[in-house]
Write an enzyme that holds these catalytic residues in place. Structure first.
Site, PDB file in Angstrom:
ATOM      1  N   HIS A  35       0.865  -1.172   0.000  1.00  0.00           N
ATOM      2  CA  HIS A  35       0.000   0.000   0.000  1.00  0.00           C
ATOM      3  C   HIS A  35       0.898   1.217   0.000  1.00  0.00           C
ATOM      4  O   HIS A  35       1.855   1.291   0.762  1.00  0.00           O
ATOM      5  CB  HIS A  35      -0.890  -0.016   1.243  1.00  0.00           C
ATOM      6  CG  HIS A  35      -2.028   0.949   1.177  1.00  0.00           C
ATOM      7  ND1 HIS A  35      -1.836   2.303   1.246  1.00  0.00           N
ATOM      8  CD2 HIS A  35      -3.358   0.755   1.057  1.00  0.00           C
ATOM      9  CE1 HIS A  35      -3.025   2.902   1.156  1.00  0.00           C
ATOM     10  NE2 HIS A  35      -3.965   1.979   1.041  1.00  0.00           N
TER      11      HIS A  35
ATOM     12  N   ARG B  40      -6.479  10.489   0.091  1.00  0.00           N
ATOM     13  CA  ARG B  40      -6.311  10.973  -1.278  1.00  0.00           C
ATOM     14  C   ARG B  40      -7.661  11.115  -1.978  1.00  0.00           C
ATOM     15  O   ARG B  40      -7.898  12.086  -2.674  1.00  0.00           O
ATOM     16  CB  ARG B  40      -5.381  10.032  -2.057  1.00  0.00           C
ATOM     17  CG  ARG B  40      -3.910  10.237  -1.707  1.00  0.00           C
ATOM     18  CD  ARG B  40      -3.024   9.140  -2.275  1.00  0.00           C
ATOM     19  NE  ARG B  40      -3.223   7.880  -1.546  1.00  0.00           N
ATOM     20  CZ  ARG B  40      -3.227   6.689  -2.115  1.00  0.00           C
ATOM     21  NH1 ARG B  40      -3.058   6.564  -3.403  1.00  0.00           N
ATOM     22  NH2 ARG B  40      -3.409   5.613  -1.378  1.00  0.00           N
TER      23      ARG B  40
END
Ligand SMILES: Cc1cc2nc3c(=O)[nH]c(=O)nc-3n(C[C@H](O)[C@H](O)[C@H](O)COP(=O)(O)OP(=O)(O)OC[C@H]3O[C@@H](n4cnc5c(N)ncnc54)[C@H](O)[C@@H]3O)c2cc1C
Ligand code: SF4
Ligand code: SF4
Ligand code: FES
Ligand code: FES
Lengths: 599, 264, 249
Positions: A236, A256
């Site tokens: 990740h 994000r």
């Protein structure tokens, strides 16, 4: 005949995460006598940590969304290595599974119209993730747990399955031990559903907990079932990096999705430099367009920060290697300068909390450091898409432990949907199989006795090694030699090192007695950790290309030949073999979905 | 179920209280302040003079302990002359209302259960009592009637406000503003804010709904009350201390010890 | 940067036990759980402790640190006074299994006693509609990570073992409120809450709220509203009359 606790069931579900609970609920509903066995307390499985949401094309926010778009996103994210049928079933059935959770009491965040709200995530064309703040996994596991409890399904908590037992070629039982007392339990059962999650503890920097020792993968392999795609491990892009004690803990992608951007030490939004060809047509190439996208998805393309995870993780890795990283070897994630403090606290409450309390950092005030962390394994037990059946009769697998659904790279939010869709299918198929099976399979008592004796050996040895240091060395090896970027020589080195560790593991010694003894538990877990580590390293060595969660420095391009096959791991006698098996062929009407320009 | 002997056996193996911080400080302070307030309040309602700063000092301030004054025993300060047969201090007549309200208030219950009854004195510190039935039996079951005390108290902040407004009259049609008026206004508002944050009130006015969208007005009221409720403890203390302070101030002015400054 | 610290860890099992002192290193930014793990890896391999996420999300690592119920993974070493020993003990309310691990089955038994969510039928188009403001109250309660710290600190069962028969504890009384406030639920769990699961035993002293790592306003938003609903049901003639009339009408 060993004098141990015994139980009889039709279906034993190993694991109480989203997949296990959903499978058990379905098996129970189909009339099977069902038990759940899990190694932590109920409600503590990994699923509880999932943050962002459940991907399901419900079309509540963007009516343009439908299963075909979701299917295409999933296949592209997986670089077309996915089992197409799994990706299709997942995209088609996820919305119904989410609504079912609501039926059982889940409270998702709502849209203005009062429907389930959906948020943006990397690789998904539309805002598609049903969520509850940033604690979706908690909502999911609690809902399923409460459902399972209200149905009265038997749960064996802190009870670890040690080996599966077969009668000829089919499943006949599972040998487990209570963590508390160290006593063994024999489950005689017609079917076993593996829902044990992943393998992240084989790596040093990971978002995964102690439970992720690859037990299900190993149990399947040891019983003769096939594993596929073990080289694909997802790193990740955003894990915490500082202070060291929190290294690896996940920072959800929603940061994000909700407007956060990545910057290097020079303050540059570097993701614009890393947009790959395949995604160029749907990714913004100016900051202005990227920023407009949050409000207008139709006329703008997505920000490059929301590319699939493998792309972002590699980009961060390159920036750091090029000397543009932060003090502690990460890059900056900046949401503070882009969204109001209020908005951040409302949309990302547990991230705010996590940074505040663990790192003394206020994410609403300044950019913070992040870096890649081992997160998910795409590879797993080879299953039939419709039934989740493995290659061994009576053995099923669902959730992270199953392979195929995500191909070479998983999109965020696709795991939680996967758990529900295939958990249910596994439960249904296992119950049906059990019902159709005439006689109870036979359990060979001598085998049980021998397995117990072997498991207790670490207590009898003396002067051997401490299991903790072996685990540490293994994690170190995997992290350095089989990490995000791989190359032949390092992989060969890793395989050799794992082999040596395996020799040493035969000699570990543990102190104390059998009662709740983590040292002993780890000594037993080392076997599965070593098994999966070897499988990952060997598959990675064979696949001479770069694709999704597997990047070879010495073969940086994708190779169309490798797009046609899965590395398939199988036990032959005492040896482990790896073969390349062709992917199932996608029907033409689905193929056409990839010909139209992205819409 | 995990009930019974194991736990009892183990109790011997560790001290009952492992806290090392000043856990006793908060209950001690609560004890002192609450006790002080009770003693002062008792004294003041049983001391029926100087509770009204009247025309003799050029003001019209009535102590909140005596508001509203509904007997003819308040000299010039009588609000409404309703009860002529009352033989005792007018303060005693009004006392039951605030006492009932505060004594059954969810916040004060916490405060005195902890600091007076030591049940428990602080978190993870052992309860001082051998057996425990909480509010499940008589007399504590009566705490359930708190909402009726809430109904009864509602007029009070309004009356106090009314009294404060009356205090703006500096005799025969002249209006002014003294320090005492400001104190009376603040006192009325503090009691009002404390009352608006009442848990029972918050439930009755909207909290009882399961779907807020079915009652937008009630939802709005609930939201406003929730804002006060968040600081209910703060309003409980400030209104408590301030009411005593208001009484002291009026007594000082009434008895001529100090002169109430006129602001304009 | 690293310091030497003295940890006093309770070790023992169902037969009893006591505090053991460990001199151990604590590095910058570490939490109590890191230090406990270091003891486990280097000095006492068989030291029993529960944990999973190490990020305050799973509620496994509950213990009493310097006497205060807390999550070990969310308690930073830097919050302690240097030089002072730090005590780590298992939760007191539940029977010890081994070392820091307790038998929390009381909680799972209580969970079973609460009737499940029972929704009313969906809207005509098969969907369910709820406004955000209708779900927010129950969402707060659903943040619960089941660390059982509130159950542990509540004096009703912590200090009075016999009440475990008829008091579900704050976590599960809150669960009842959560279901009662659910806009789609049709069940009525108020009699259960009063008569079997013990809401009248709570004396709203708020220790549950003080220790909750999720900062849920357990007492103010769940337990007191539940008490008020009990009042509606049993003690308020006005509400009773209102219900009577509405049912007839
Ligand atoms: C921090 C984090 C955030 C994430 N966020 C998201 C997200 O937003 N969206 C998304 O889709 N995915 C997300 N994921 C991924 C997703 O949460 C996991 O892949 C998924 O929860 C795995 O579920 P599972 O049911 O397969 O296994 P788990 O939930 O991990 O459950 C495994 C179960 O198996 C049991 N078990 C294991 N071995 C044994 C054994 N030998 N004997 C008995 N029991 C055993 C364990 O006790 C446990 O109960 C996230 C993952 C992490 C770590
Ligand atoms: S407020 Fe009630 S439930 Fe919470 S700790 Fe106190 S007595 Fe227990
Ligand atoms: S309410 Fe809070 S303290 Fe209680 S179990 Fe849940 S998270 Fe823990
Ligand atoms: S709860 Fe404090 S006044 Fe009602
Ligand atoms: S380990 Fe999960 S809360 Fe501490």
């Amino acid at each position: 005949m060993a004098d141990i606790e015994r139980h009889g069931y039709d279906v034993v579900v190993v694991g109480a995460g989203g997949a296990g609970l959903r499978a058990a609920i379905e098996a129970h509903a189909s009339g099977a006598r069902t038990a759940i066995v899990c190694k932590s307390l109920l409600g503590k499985a990994h699923t509880v940590m999932a943050e962002g949401g459940i991907a399901a094309a419900m079309g509540n926010v963007w009516s343009e969304d439908n299963w075909k778009v979701h299917f295409r996103d999933t296949m592209r994210g997986g670089k077309m290595l996915n089992n197409w049928r799994m990706a299709q079933l997942h995209a088609q059935e996820a919305p119904a599974r989410v609504l079912e959770l609501e039926e059982w009491g889940a409270l998702f965040d709502r849209t203005k119209e009062g429907l389930i709200s959906q948020r943006d995530f990397g690789g998904h064309r539309y805002a598609r993730l049903a969520h509850v703040g940033d604690r979706t996994g908690l909502e999911m596991i609690r809902t399923l747990q409460q459902r399972a409890v209200s149905l009265g399904i038997d749960v064996f908590m802190e009870c670890q399955v040690h080996r599966l037992i077969r009668d000829e070629d089919r499943v006949a039982g599972a040998l487990a031990y209570w963590r508390e007392s160290g006593r063994f339990v024999l489950f005689r059962t017609k079917a076993v559903i593996l829902a044990t999650g992943g393998i992240g503890k084989a790596f040093q920097v990971t978002s995964n907990s102690w439970e992720y020792t690859g037990d299900g993968h190993s149990l399947a392999l040891w019983s003769g079932a096939d594993l596929i795609d073990m080289e694909f491990v997802q790193f990740h892009p955003t894990g915490m990096v500082w202070p060291p004690s929190v290294r690896g803990i996940l920072v959800t992608e929603s940061v994000r999705g909700d407007g956060g951007v990545l910057r290097n030490s020079e303050g540059r939004r570097f993701m614009f430099d890393y947009i790959p060809e395949v995604f160029a047509s749907e990714t913004a190439d100016t900051e202005a367009e990227a920023d407009r996208w949050y409000d207008d998805h139709i006329n703008n393309r997505r920000p490059p920060e929301l590319l699939p995870r493998d792309e972002v993780a590699r980009a961060i890795n390159s920036e750091v290697k090029a000397g543009r990283g932060t003090e502690h070897g990460g890059v900056f994630l900046d949401i503070a300068s882009r969204r109001s403090a209020d908005y951040i606290r409302r949309r990302l409450p547990s991230m705010y909390h996590q940074f505040k309390e663990l790192a003394d950092v206020d994410i609403t005030a300044a950019p913070f450091e992040i870096g890649p962390t081992c997160h998910y394994v795409m590879g797993g037990v080879k299953v039939d898409a419709d039934t989740a059946a493995s290659t061994i009769p009576g053995l099923y697998a669902a959730g992270e432990v199953a392979g195929g659904m995500h191909g070479s790279n998983r999109l965020g939010g696709n795991s939680l949907g996967d758990l529900l869709v295939f958990g249910r299918r596994a439960g249904m198929a296992a119950a049906e199989y059990a019902a159709g099976l005439g006689a109870e399979p036979n359990v060979e008592e001598a085998e049980v006795d021998q397995l117990i004796r072997r498991a207790l050996e670490p207590f009898e040895r003396s002067g051997g090694e401490n299991p903790y240091s072996l685990q540490y060395e293994l994690q170190d090896t995997m992290h350095n030699l089989v990490g995000i970027i791989r190359t032949r020589s390092e992989l060969e080195q890793a395989i050799e090192a794992v082999g040596k560790l395996r020799e040493r593991a035969r000699n570990v010694t543990v102190e104390g007695h059998r009662q709740f003894n983590p040292g002993w538990h780890l000594a037993l877990d080392l076997e599965s950790l070593l098994t999966v580590s070897e499988a990952v390293a060997r598959c990675a060595l064979l696949r001479e290309e770069s694709r999704g969660g597997h990047t070879r420095d010495d073969f940086p391009k994708t190779d169309p030949e490798w797009a046609k096959v899965n590395n398939t791991v199988r036990k032959k006698g005492d040896e482990v073999n790896i073969e390349q098996v062709p992917l199932p062929e996608m029907p033409d009407e689905l193929k056409t979905l990839f010909e139209e320009p992205a819409k | 179920m995990a009930v019974g002997t194991l736990e009892a056996e183990r109790r011997g193996t560790r001290p009952a209280n492992l806290r090392v911080d000043w856990w006793w400080l908060q209950p001690a302070i609560t004890f002192v302040v609450l006790l002080g307030f009770v003693v002062y309040s008792t004294w003041t309602v049983f001391t029926p003079h100087d509770f009204y700063a009247g025309p003799s000092v050029g003001r019209h301030y009535l102590s909140p302990y005596y508001s509203p004054c509904i007997t003819n025993r308040c000299k010039g300060g009588t609000t409404w002359n309703l009860v002529s047969w009352w033989p005792f201090s007018a303060g005693i007549l009004m006392m039951p209302f605030p006492i009932l309200f505060r004594a059954t208030c969810y916040y004060y219950r916490k405060a005195y259960y902890r600091s007076f009854w030591l049940s428990p004195p602080a978190c993870a510190v052992p309860d001082a009592h051998g057996s425990y039935t909480g509010e499940s039996r008589f007399p504590l079951i009566l705490q359930n009637l708190h909402r009726f005390a809430f109904y009864l108290i509602i007029p009070f902040p309004i009356i106090l406000l009314w009294e404060a407004i009356k205090g703006l009259e500096f005799g025969s049609g002249h209006w002014g503003l003294g320090l005492g008026s400001i104190i009376l206004f603040v006192n009325a508002f503090l009691l009002g804010f404390y009352t608006l944050g009442c848990h029972a009130g918050r439930h009755i006015c909207g909290g009882h709904l399961n779907a807020f969208s079915k009652g937008p007005v009630r939802y709005w009221v609930w939201k406003q009350m929730t804002r006060f409720n968040l600081h209910h403890m703060g309003w409980a203390w400030t209104s408590l201390v301030f009411v005593a302070w208001t009484d002291i101030y009026i007594r000082l002015v009434a008895s001529g010890v100090i002169h109430d400054p006129r602001l304009f | 940067m690293s310091d030497q610290v003295t940890m006093k860890v309770w070790r023992g099992d169902t037969d009893g036990g006591g505090f053991h002192e460990f001199a151990v290193e604590a590095r910058e930014g570490e939490v109590v759980l890191d230090v406990i793990h270091r003891i486990q890896a280097t000095q006492a391999n068989d030291l029993a402790v529960r944990w999973n996420c190490k990020a305050g999300k799973c509620g496994s690592c509950s213990a009493e640190i310097n006497g205060l119920p807390r999550l070990m993974c969310m308690t930073r070493m830097s919050t302690f006074e240097p030089g002072q020993p730090i005590t780590v003990a298992p939760m007191k309310t539940f029977p010890v299994m081994k070392d820091l691990v307790t038998d929390v089955s009381f909680n799972f038994e209580m969970a079973k006693r609460i009737p499940a969510f029972s929704p009313r039928p969906p809207d005509a188009d098969g969907k369910r509609r709820m406004a955000q403001r209708d779900v927010e109250r129950s969402q707060e309660f659903r943040k619960c990570i089941e660390c059982f710290l509130c159950q542990n600190v509540c004096h009703v069962i912590r200090d009075h073992e016999e009440n475990k028969q008829h008091f579900a504890g704050p976590r599960f009384l809150m669960r009842i409120t959560e279901l009662e406030m659910h806009p789609l639920d049709t069940g009525d769990r108020i009699p259960l809450a009063r008569e079997e699961l013990g809401i009248p035993y709570c004396n709203i002293t708020k220790c549950c709220t003080e220790v909750c790592p999720e900062h849920i306003h357990i007492t103010d938003n769940a337990l007191i509203p539940l008490k008020e609903r009990v009042v509606d049901h049993y003690f308020d003639p006005i509400v009773w009359l209102g219900r009577k009339i509405r049912r007839k009408g």
